[in-house]
Motif scaffolding. Structure first.
Motif, short mmCIF file in Angstrom:
data_model
loop_
_atom_site.label_atom_id
_atom_site.label_comp_id
_atom_site.label_asym_id
_atom_site.label_seq_id
_atom_site.Cartn_x
_atom_site.Cartn_y
_atom_site.Cartn_z
N ASP A 2 25.13 46.44 47.12
CA ASP A 2 25.99 47.18 46.10
C ASP A 2 27.43 47.02 46.36
OD1 ASP A 2 23.48 48.65 45.66
OD2 ASP A 2 24.08 50.48 47.00
N LEU A 3 28.06 46.53 47.38
CA LEU A 3 29.47 46.09 47.36
C LEU A 3 29.65 44.52 47.34
CD1 LEU A 3 30.22 48.28 50.62
CD2 LEU A 3 30.95 48.47 47.94
N ARG A 4 28.51 43.96 47.17
CA ARG A 4 28.36 42.42 47.24
C ARG A 4 29.36 41.95 48.17
NH1 ARG A 4 29.86 44.31 42.74
NH2 ARG A 4 28.73 44.31 40.54
N MET A 5 29.05 42.43 49.57
CA MET A 5 29.56 42.12 50.83
C MET A 5 28.65 40.90 51.61
SD MET A 5 32.64 43.30 51.07
CE MET A 5 33.01 43.17 52.88
N LEU A 6 29.13 39.86 52.23
CA LEU A 6 28.33 39.04 52.99
C LEU A 6 28.55 39.50 54.57
CD1 LEU A 6 29.02 35.96 51.04
CD2 LEU A 6 27.02 37.37 50.90
N GLU A 7 27.63 39.25 55.58
CA GLU A 7 27.72 39.24 57.00
C GLU A 7 29.02 38.50 57.41
OE1 GLU A 7 24.12 38.70 58.92
OE2 GLU A 7 23.12 40.14 57.92
N SER A 8 29.28 37.21 56.38
CA SER A 8 30.31 36.45 56.86
C SER A 8 31.54 37.17 56.72
CB SER A 8 30.14 35.14 56.09
OG SER A 8 30.31 35.15 54.86
N ASP A 9 31.77 37.80 55.56
CA ASP A 9 32.92 38.71 55.48
C ASP A 9 33.39 39.67 56.50
OD1 ASP A 9 33.24 37.57 52.60
OD2 ASP A 9 32.11 39.38 51.91
N VAL A 10 32.05 40.30 57.21
CA VAL A 10 32.38 41.23 58.08
C VAL A 10 32.54 40.45 59.33
CG1 VAL A 10 31.19 42.88 59.61
CG2 VAL A 10 30.77 42.71 57.01
N MET A 11 32.04 39.35 59.40
CA MET A 11 32.46 38.66 60.83
C MET A 11 33.88 38.05 60.63
SD MET A 11 29.86 39.00 62.72
CE MET A 11 30.48 37.81 64.13
N ALA A 12 34.31 37.74 59.60
CA ALA A 12 35.62 37.45 59.74
C ALA A 12 36.59 38.47 60.17
CB ALA A 12 36.06 36.95 58.32
N ARG A 16 30.86 48.82 66.96
CA ARG A 16 30.47 49.95 66.74
C ARG A 16 30.04 50.44 65.46
NH1 ARG A 16 31.93 55.60 69.52
NH2 ARG A 16 31.42 54.26 71.22
N TYR A 17 31.11 50.03 64.42
CA TYR A 17 31.01 50.22 63.08
C TYR A 17 31.95 49.15 62.12
CZ TYR A 17 29.73 55.14 64.30
OH TYR A 17 29.21 56.05 64.72
N ALA A 18 31.46 48.85 61.14
CA ALA A 18 32.27 48.00 60.28
C ALA A 18 32.13 49.09 58.93
CB ALA A 18 31.46 46.72 59.96
N ILE A 19 33.33 49.18 58.35
CA ILE A 19 33.59 49.92 57.38
C ILE A 19 34.25 49.45 56.30
CG2 ILE A 19 34.29 52.18 56.36
CD1 ILE A 19 34.27 53.28 59.32
N VAL A 20 33.72 49.56 55.06
CA VAL A 20 34.38 48.68 53.90
C VAL A 20 35.40 49.87 53.05
CG1 VAL A 20 34.32 47.56 51.40
CG2 VAL A 20 32.72 47.02 53.36
N GLU A 21 36.72 49.75 53.29
CA GLU A 21 37.46 50.83 52.78
C GLU A 21 37.59 50.87 51.32
OE1 GLU A 21 38.68 52.96 54.94
OE2 GLU A 21 38.51 52.10 57.02
N ARG A 22 38.19 51.82 50.81
CA ARG A 22 38.65 51.79 49.31
C ARG A 22 39.00 50.67 48.56
NH1 ARG A 22 41.07 57.63 48.26
NH2 ARG A 22 42.55 56.11 47.58
N ASP A 23 39.99 49.83 49.41
CA ASP A 23 40.71 48.70 49.06
C ASP A 23 40.10 47.43 49.22
OD1 ASP A 23 41.12 48.51 51.64
OD2 ASP A 23 43.05 48.55 51.62
N VAL A 76 37.79 45.50 55.36
CA VAL A 76 36.77 45.75 56.33
C VAL A 76 37.39 46.46 57.57
CG1 VAL A 76 34.66 44.95 57.58
CG2 VAL A 76 35.33 44.03 55.12
N SER A 77 37.26 47.54 57.90
CA SER A 77 37.67 48.01 59.07
C SER A 77 36.51 47.85 60.21
CB SER A 77 38.22 49.66 59.10
OG SER A 77 39.20 49.76 58.10
#
Length: 148
Positions: A106-116, A130-137, A140-141
């Motif tokens: 839904d967010l068009r996010m890739l695992e590679s974005d999170v790994m970065a 523990r958690y990866a969170i896509v913030e409003r802006d 990725v936190s």
């Protein structure tokens, strides 16, 4: 007067388009994302200005868009619900060893974005997260394991 109405409508259309595109922050945008946003703006400018290429029309458009932005900001402060519609809410996409693929899609996010983002937080392995969170802006936190 029509220039002002067209500018206000264009602002709302661009706001909607940006919300539909997704929440990638500028530093994560691919060149394709940036090109699309510029094309949106360029396409709407000709519709806003029409045949009126005067300085008064251009200034009217700039002030109208500025005032629309101030108005939307004021509405976001007054109504948390409106703020969630305009800006979205944080979304957990990785939680204790599990990817939430539906949310990522839904967010068009890739695992590679999170790994970065994991690496930027000084971590080397996904098991440390523990958690990866896509913030409003769109940022990725990363909440590391062991943080309470």
């Amino acid at each position: 007067m029509t220039v002002i109405i067209h500018a206000a409508v264009a602002y709302l259309v661009l706001l909607l388009a940006v919300r539909l595109i997704g929440r990638r922050m500028a530093s994560m945008m691919a060149p394709f994302d940036i090109v699309v946003l510029f094309l949106f703006g360029g396409a709407l400018m000709s519709a806003v200005l029409g045949n009126d290429h005067s300085m008064v029309a251009a200034i009217s458009v700039v002030f109208t868009i500025g005032l629309m932005h101030i108005g939307v900001s004021a509405l976001k402060r007054r109504s948390p619900r409106f703020g969630r519609v305009v800006d979205g809410t944080p979304v957990i996409i990785y939680e204790r060893g599990e990817w939430h693929q539906d949310r990522m899609r839904d967010l068009r996010m890739l695992e590679s974005d999170v790994m970065a983002a994991v690496r930027q937080n000084g971590l080397m392995r996904l098991e440390q997260v523990r958690y990866a969170i896509v913030e409003r802006d769109g940022k990725v936190s990363i909440i590391p394991e062991g943080d309470d």
